[in-house]
Design a protein around this motif. Structure first.
Motif, PDB file in Angstrom:
ATOM      1  N   SER A 107       0.819  -1.219   0.000  1.00 35.98           N
ATOM      2  CA  SER A 107       0.000   0.000   0.000  1.00 35.98           C
ATOM      3  C   SER A 107       0.848   1.262   0.000  1.00 35.98           C
ATOM      4  O   SER A 107       0.327   2.342  -0.222  1.00 35.98           O
ATOM      5  CB  SER A 107      -0.913   0.019   1.222  1.00 35.98           C
ATOM      6  N   GLY A 108       2.116   1.124   0.286  1.00 34.06           N
ATOM      7  CA  GLY A 108       2.985   2.281   0.334  1.00 34.06           C
ATOM      8  C   GLY A 108       3.167   2.844   1.739  1.00 34.06           C
ATOM      9  O   GLY A 108       3.874   3.826   1.934  1.00 34.06           O
ATOM     10  N   ALA A 109       2.524   2.236   2.745  1.00 32.66           N
ATOM     11  CA  ALA A 109       2.685   2.705   4.124  1.00 32.66           C
ATOM     12  C   ALA A 109       4.139   2.569   4.572  1.00 32.66           C
ATOM     13  O   ALA A 109       4.639   3.390   5.336  1.00 32.66           O
ATOM     14  CB  ALA A 109       1.764   1.929   5.066  1.00 32.66           C
ATOM     15  N   VAL A 110       4.807   1.530   4.098  1.00 37.09           N
ATOM     16  CA  VAL A 110       6.249   1.369   4.293  1.00 37.09           C
ATOM     17  C   VAL A 110       6.872   1.573   2.914  1.00 37.09           C
ATOM     18  O   VAL A 110       6.484   0.923   1.947  1.00 37.09           O
ATOM     19  CB  VAL A 110       6.599  -0.028   4.843  1.00 37.09           C
ATOM     20  N   THR A 111       7.795   2.468   2.828  1.00 36.40           N
ATOM     21  CA  THR A 111       8.396   2.767   1.536  1.00 36.40           C
ATOM     22  C   THR A 111       9.459   1.737   1.170  1.00 36.40           C
ATOM     23  O   THR A 111      10.042   1.096   2.064  1.00 36.40           O
ATOM     24  CB  THR A 111       9.065   4.157   1.559  1.00 36.40           C
ATOM     25  N   PRO A 112       9.722   1.584  -0.120  1.00 39.20           N
ATOM     26  CA  PRO A 112      10.830   0.711  -0.508  1.00 39.20           C
ATOM     27  C   PRO A 112      12.154   1.129   0.126  1.00 39.20           C
ATOM     28  O   PRO A 112      12.957   0.284   0.493  1.00 39.20           O
ATOM     29  CB  PRO A 112      10.870   0.853  -2.030  1.00 39.20           C
ATOM     30  N   ARG A 113      12.346   2.416   0.305  1.00 40.39           N
ATOM     31  CA  ARG A 113      13.581   2.895   0.944  1.00 40.39           C
ATOM     32  C   ARG A 113      13.678   2.390   2.383  1.00 40.39           C
ATOM     33  O   ARG A 113      14.737   1.948   2.828  1.00 40.39           O
ATOM     34  CB  ARG A 113      13.624   4.415   0.901  1.00 40.39           C
ATOM     35  N   ALA A 114      12.570   2.434   3.102  1.00 43.74           N
ATOM     36  CA  ALA A 114      12.560   1.940   4.484  1.00 43.74           C
ATOM     37  C   ALA A 114      12.797   0.434   4.509  1.00 43.74           C
ATOM     38  O   ALA A 114      13.516  -0.072   5.381  1.00 43.74           O
ATOM     39  CB  ALA A 114      11.240   2.294   5.165  1.00 43.74           C
ATOM     40  N   ALA A 115      12.216  -0.280   3.564  1.00 46.36           N
ATOM     41  CA  ALA A 115      12.417  -1.738   3.504  1.00 46.36           C
ATOM     42  C   ALA A 115      13.876  -2.056   3.179  1.00 46.36           C
ATOM     43  O   ALA A 115      14.456  -2.981   3.752  1.00 46.36           O
ATOM     44  CB  ALA A 115      11.483  -2.364   2.480  1.00 46.36           C
ATOM     45  N   ARG A 116      14.492  -1.280   2.280  1.00 51.62           N
ATOM     46  CA  ARG A 116      15.915  -1.492   1.977  1.00 51.62           C
ATOM     47  C   ARG A 116      16.782  -1.176   3.188  1.00 51.62           C
ATOM     48  O   ARG A 116      17.780  -1.850   3.441  1.00 51.62           O
ATOM     49  CB  ARG A 116      16.333  -0.675   0.754  1.00 51.62           C
ATOM     50  N   ALA A 117      16.394  -0.183   3.970  1.00 47.52           N
ATOM     51  CA  ALA A 117      17.129   0.133   5.206  1.00 47.52           C
ATOM     52  C   ALA A 117      17.012  -1.023   6.187  1.00 47.52           C
ATOM     53  O   ALA A 117      17.989  -1.385   6.852  1.00 47.52           O
ATOM     54  CB  ALA A 117      16.602   1.426   5.825  1.00 47.52           C
ATOM     55  N   LEU A 118      15.838  -1.645   6.260  1.00 49.86           N
ATOM     56  CA  LEU A 118      15.662  -2.815   7.116  1.00 49.86           C
ATOM     57  C   LEU A 118      16.586  -3.942   6.673  1.00 49.86           C
ATOM     58  O   LEU A 118      17.209  -4.607   7.501  1.00 49.86           O
ATOM     59  CB  LEU A 118      14.209  -3.283   7.090  1.00 49.86           C
ATOM     60  N   VAL A 119      16.696  -4.156   5.369  1.00 50.55           N
ATOM     61  CA  VAL A 119      17.606  -5.178   4.851  1.00 50.55           C
ATOM     62  C   VAL A 119      19.029  -4.878   5.291  1.00 50.55           C
ATOM     63  O   VAL A 119      19.746  -5.762   5.781  1.00 50.55           O
ATOM     64  CB  VAL A 119      17.524  -5.285   3.306  1.00 50.55           C
ATOM     65  N   ALA A 120      19.456  -3.644   5.128  1.00 53.89           N
ATOM     66  CA  ALA A 120      20.835  -3.264   5.483  1.00 53.89           C
ATOM     67  C   ALA A 120      21.093  -3.445   6.975  1.00 53.89           C
ATOM     68  O   ALA A 120      22.130  -3.999   7.369  1.00 53.89           O
ATOM     69  CB  ALA A 120      21.100  -1.823   5.060  1.00 53.89           C
ATOM     70  N   VAL A 121      20.161  -3.013   7.800  1.00 53.62           N
ATOM     71  CA  VAL A 121      20.348  -3.111   9.251  1.00 53.62           C
ATOM     72  C   VAL A 121      20.360  -4.570   9.693  1.00 53.62           C
ATOM     73  O   VAL A 121      21.218  -4.975  10.498  1.00 53.62           O
ATOM     74  CB  VAL A 121      19.253  -2.308   9.999  1.00 53.62           C
ATOM     75  N   THR A 122      19.429  -5.379   9.192  1.00 50.75           N
ATOM     76  CA  THR A 122      19.398  -6.781   9.614  1.00 50.75           C
ATOM     77  C   THR A 122      20.603  -7.546   9.091  1.00 50.75           C
ATOM     78  O   THR A 122      21.149  -8.396   9.794  1.00 50.75           O
ATOM     79  CB  THR A 122      18.087  -7.490   9.213  1.00 50.75           C
ATOM     80  N   ALA A 123      21.045  -7.240   7.875  1.00 50.17           N
ATOM     81  CA  ALA A 123      22.232  -7.909   7.343  1.00 50.17           C
ATOM     82  C   ALA A 123      23.479  -7.526   8.149  1.00 50.17           C
ATOM     83  O   ALA A 123      24.321  -8.381   8.450  1.00 50.17           O
ATOM     84  CB  ALA A 123      22.418  -7.574   5.864  1.00 50.17           C
ATOM     85  N   ALA A 124      23.581  -6.262   8.522  1.00 52.24           N
ATOM     86  CA  ALA A 124      24.720  -5.827   9.343  1.00 52.24           C
ATOM     87  C   ALA A 124      24.671  -6.492  10.722  1.00 52.24           C
ATOM     88  O   ALA A 124      25.696  -6.963  11.229  1.00 52.24           O
ATOM     89  CB  ALA A 124      24.722  -4.305   9.483  1.00 52.24           C
ATOM     90  N   ALA A 125      23.502  -6.549  11.315  1.00 50.67           N
ATOM     91  CA  ALA A 125      23.363  -7.207  12.625  1.00 50.67           C
ATOM     92  C   ALA A 125      23.705  -8.693  12.511  1.00 50.67           C
ATOM     93  O   ALA A 125      24.335  -9.254  13.408  1.00 50.67           O
ATOM     94  CB  ALA A 125      21.946  -7.019  13.158  1.00 50.67           C
ATOM     95  N   PHE A 126      23.309  -9.318  11.408  1.00 51.97           N
ATOM     96  CA  PHE A 126      23.651 -10.723  11.157  1.00 51.97           C
ATOM     97  C   PHE A 126      25.161 -10.904  11.202  1.00 51.97           C
ATOM     98  O   PHE A 126      25.676 -11.813  11.868  1.00 51.97           O
ATOM     99  CB  PHE A 126      23.083 -11.144   9.797  1.00 51.97           C
ATOM    100  N   LEU A 127      25.888 -10.041  10.521  1.00 50.52           N
ATOM    101  CA  LEU A 127      27.353 -10.151  10.489  1.00 50.52           C
ATOM    102  C   LEU A 127      27.962  -9.956  11.876  1.00 50.52           C
ATOM    103  O   LEU A 127      28.911 -10.655  12.243  1.00 50.52           O
ATOM    104  CB  LEU A 127      27.930  -9.145   9.495  1.00 50.52           C
TER     105      LEU A 127
END
Length: 175
Positions: free
Chosen positions: A42-62
């Motif tokens: 619906s656009g309530a979460v932007t693709p930019r925010a979702a990409r930031a989530l990917v970056a943060v979770t991937a960094a935390a994974f490492l």
């Protein structure tokens, strides 16, 4: 000490969170057509925010990997790489009938099982493979059935998923 086992579970969860976010980004159109994931579609979460989530979770994974037992590192890496191969181009196994099933069955039923097993003791493939096989089959059966609800949107988006390839009835029978 339970800290390495907790770290292994947290690392797996972070790998899955990152790859699920990648998958949701890639599936925005088909999810919108299927009426799923109202926040991203619906656009309530932007693709930019979702990409930031990917970056943060991937960094935390490492970061968490530093606390994971060395014997589990290849499995943790396999979980992350399989999730990325499932969700992201160029492989995007999610959109390839049979490969979508194999990635889910072996990822959730096999790799995740082996990580759990390995937190409690040594990794003995002669023991893990036969004991994980029922889980691989069970996850595969559930996944095959779950593709049915996404079939209309996946078909419209040009994804050759299991349900698109076999039809909803064939995917249910496969389960």
């Amino acid at each position: 000490e339970s800290a390495p086992a907790i770290a292994a579970a947290v690392a797996l969860g972070l790998a899955l969170a990152a790859t699920h976010a990648i998958n949701q980004l890639a599936d925005r159109e088909s999810d919108r057509a299927n009426g799923k994931l109202p926040y991203l579609a619906s656009g309530a979460v932007t693709p930019r925010a979702a990409r930031a989530l990917v970056a943060v979770t991937a960094a935390a994974f490492l970061v968490v990997l530093f606390r994971v037992p060395v014997r589990l590192l290849p499995l943790e890496a396999a979980a992350l790489l399989l999730g990325i191969a499932y969700a992201a181009p160029p492989l995007r196994l999610k959109a390839r009938a049979g490969w979508d099933l194999a990635a889910n069955a072996f990822g959730y039923g096999g790799v995740a099982y082996a990580i759990g097993w390995g937190t409690a003791g040594p990794l003995s493939w002669g023991t893990i493979v036969p004991s994980a096989t029922p889980w691989v089959l069970a996850v595969g059966g559930v996944f095959a059935s779950s593709t049915v609800v996404d079939e209309p949107g996946d078909r419209a988006a040009g994804q050759a998923t299991l349900a698109v390839r076999l039809g909803p009835r064939g995917a249910r029978i496969g389960a």
